[in-house]
Design an enzyme around this catalytic site. Structure first.
Site, short mmCIF file in Angstrom:
data_model
loop_
_atom_site.label_atom_id
_atom_site.label_comp_id
_atom_site.label_asym_id
_atom_site.label_seq_id
_atom_site.Cartn_x
_atom_site.Cartn_y
_atom_site.Cartn_z
N ASN A 151 -61.84 -76.78 61.91
CA ASN A 151 -61.37 -75.80 60.79
C ASN A 151 -59.92 -76.05 60.27
O ASN A 151 -59.13 -77.14 60.68
CB ASN A 151 -61.16 -74.31 61.48
N ASP A 172 -65.55 -70.94 67.36
CA ASP A 172 -66.32 -69.75 67.94
C ASP A 172 -67.60 -70.23 68.29
O ASP A 172 -68.53 -69.54 68.76
CB ASP A 172 -66.36 -68.64 67.00
N ASP A 177 -65.02 -67.23 75.07
CA ASP A 177 -63.63 -66.84 74.45
C ASP A 177 -62.64 -66.93 75.52
O ASP A 177 -62.50 -66.46 76.59
CB ASP A 177 -63.72 -65.30 73.97
N PHE A 193 -53.17 -64.40 68.85
CA PHE A 193 -53.37 -64.16 67.57
C PHE A 193 -54.48 -63.76 66.92
O PHE A 193 -55.63 -63.85 67.60
CB PHE A 193 -52.99 -65.60 66.73
N1 CTP Z 1 -59.80 -67.26 71.20
C1 CTP Z 1 -59.92 -67.75 72.31
N2 CTP Z 1 -61.29 -68.55 72.47
C2 CTP Z 1 -62.46 -68.44 71.56
C3 CTP Z 1 -62.00 -67.86 70.40
C4 CTP Z 1 -60.70 -67.38 69.98
O1 CTP Z 1 -59.09 -67.96 73.26
N3 CTP Z 1 -63.40 -69.08 71.70
C5 CTP Z 1 -58.31 -66.61 70.77
C6 CTP Z 1 -57.72 -67.20 69.63
O2 CTP Z 1 -56.86 -68.42 70.05
C7 CTP Z 1 -56.63 -66.18 69.11
C8 CTP Z 1 -57.73 -64.86 69.40
O3 CTP Z 1 -58.67 -65.38 70.58
O4 CTP Z 1 -55.46 -66.13 70.05
C9 CTP Z 1 -58.46 -64.32 68.13
O5 CTP Z 1 -58.93 -65.43 67.54
P1 CTP Z 1 -59.72 -65.01 66.25
O6 CTP Z 1 -60.46 -66.61 65.77
O7 CTP Z 1 -58.81 -64.44 65.31
O8 CTP Z 1 -60.86 -63.92 66.50
P2 CTP Z 1 -61.77 -64.18 67.40
O9 CTP Z 1 -61.70 -63.63 68.74
O10 CTP Z 1 -62.61 -65.52 67.53
O11 CTP Z 1 -62.96 -63.23 66.65
P3 CTP Z 1 -63.68 -63.11 65.13
O12 CTP Z 1 -63.93 -64.65 64.65
O13 CTP Z 1 -64.83 -62.52 65.23
O14 CTP Z 1 -62.45 -62.71 64.24
#
Ligand code: CTP
Length: 404
Positions: free
Chosen positions: A207, A276, A303, A320
């Site tokens: 990304n 993700d 996650d 974040f």
């Molecule tokens: N995060 C994580 N592990 C993942 C995905 C996300 O620890 N596999 C953490 C990121 O580091 C960030 C937070 O979760 O602190 C939110 O990440 P974000 O990308 O905004 O959201 P997601 O939880 O992935 O949900 P979505 O993509 O549906 O918005």
């Protein structure tokens, strides 16, 4: 962050004296009140006028009786650190023996503030047991030695003895003088940057994260005294100074290193843009064009933040939220669902700041219901503001808000 902080930069006599110009420029750029003091030999290598122009102050040269030098003694009392760059073998020897035969050594002897020394000399002088012992003596007394670096020297020889990079010296000065040290004794894990999920040995899914925000966050906490483990994916910027940096690539590596450090941490700030989804499998060999257009099946990654929220205990957990719409609503859902103490909502739609930019504007929500707006600023300034909120929440247990 460093506005108005008094610093004495000491320049002793070596060819590297010209490189002190960069150091002075960097510290002045930070808003520090820089006063340069030169030894007689230093002033033979580079004109004091240059330093006067760069620092905006007269240069201290003479220990004997001029009103200017008395002013400099007063200044040494106000200064928050003395940094000697370059420090010759001769100046190092004088410091080690408590000599005070010029303004710079006298100021250093009189100082009750951190003294930082960046040696620069021919490698034979640096390796000489006399210099070695003097350096050990200074270290034992708490003097911070910066460098020297190895490489080609002005005399044409290769070896150790080059003045450290001006950026590294400036960052060490910042570490010494940054206030408050409100995270002293606290252990943090900060993760940062993108992850890469391999499709084959040469291709990956990733990304747009540059790693700048996470790097700034780790740096702010370290400047304020925290012991930081910094787990970072492939980033556009190097890890900050003064942290334990752990380099990772995939989401699974990011998970194992982040959770590993979390076990002995007091707090965590997860800034990483973790993938993700990842390919179900990565091809062992490069996928060839001649074959049919490949179709990839993806599976969800684990996650990390949610997992850490489940066994959080009394530790402070900040995540974040990268959003392109419904910023506050989505972020507050993440705050609740992942059991966070604080969430930093980040608009990554590309309008201003966010991914890839050097600037950011964020909205902070806390578990206690407080809301803070951090306007568009450099990521270092945003990180500093976030550290203020973390400190308020975690250390002082304050609940406040700056939102209307
Ligand atoms: N995060 C994580 N592990 C993942 C995905 C996300 O620890 N596999 C953490 C990121 O580091 C960030 C937070 O979760 O602190 C939110 O990440 P974000 O990308 O905004 O959201 P997601 O939880 O992935 O949900 P979505 O993509 O549906 O918005």
């Amino acid at each position: 962050m460093f506005e108005g902080i008094g610093i004495v930069v000491g320049v002793s006599g070596g060819i590297a004296a010209y490189r002190a110009c960069d150091l002075v420029r960097l510290l002045v750029k930070d808003g520090m009140d820089v006063h340069v003091v030169m030894t007689e030999a230093g002033a033979r290598f580079i004109s004091p006028l240059t330093f006067r122009a760069l620092s905006g102050h007269d240069v201290g040269l003479d220990i004997f009786g001029t009103s200017e030098s008395i002013g400099h003694i007063a200044l040494a009392r106000k200064a928050k650190a003395i940094v000697i760059a370059p420090a010759t073998a001769n100046t190092i020897a004088k410091l080690a023996h408590g000599m005070a035969d010029n303004l710079l050594t006298a100021l250093s002897l009189a100082a009750r503030v951190p003294v930082l020394v960046a040696p620069a000399m021919n490698s034979a002088m640096w390796e000489n047991p006399a210099t070695r012992e003097n350096v050990v003596t200074l270290k034992r007394r708490g003097v911070r030695i910066i460098g020297p670096a190895a490489g080609e020297m002005a005399c044409g020889e290769h070896g150790e003895g080059k003045l450290a990079d001006a950026g590294a010296i400036a960052e060490t000065v910042r570490m010494a003088v940054a206030l408050p040290k409100d995270f002293a004794g606290k252990r943090f894990v900060v993760n940062s940057g993108p992850t890469r999920e391999p499709l084959d040995p040469v291709r990956f899914i990733s990304n747009r994260s540059s790693g700048r925000m996470g790097t700034a966050m780790a740096r702010a906490l370290a400047l304020r005294g925290a012991e930081v483990t910094f787990v970072h994916g492939p980033s556009e910027v190097p890890p900050p100074m003064g942290v334990r940096a752990v380099s990772v690539e995939t989401a699974e590596e990011m998970r194992s290193k982040t959770i590993g450090a979390w076990k002995r941490a007091d707090g965590a700030v997860l800034v990483a843009a973790v993938a993700d989804f990842k390919p179900v499998a990565s091809a062992a060999h490069k996928i060839k064009k001649a074959a049919a257009v490949p179709a990839f099946s993806l599976v969800e990654t684990r996650d990390i933040l949610a997992e850490m929220g489940k066994n959080k205990g009394k530790r402070f957990l900040c995540g974040f939220a990268a959003e392109t719409r419904d910023l506050v609503k989505n972020a507050s859902e993440k705050l609740r669902e992942k059991n966070l103490d604080m969430v930093v909502a980040n608009d990554v739609s590309g309008k201003a700041g966010g991914f890839g930019s050097t600037q950011n504007a964020v909205t902070v929500l806390t578990k206690g219901g407080a809301r803070f707006e951090v306007p568009l600023s450099d990521k270092d300034a945003v990180a500093w503001a976030l550290a203020d909120v973390i400190s308020g929440e975690m250390i002082h247990g304050r609940r406040k808000t700056n939102a209307r």
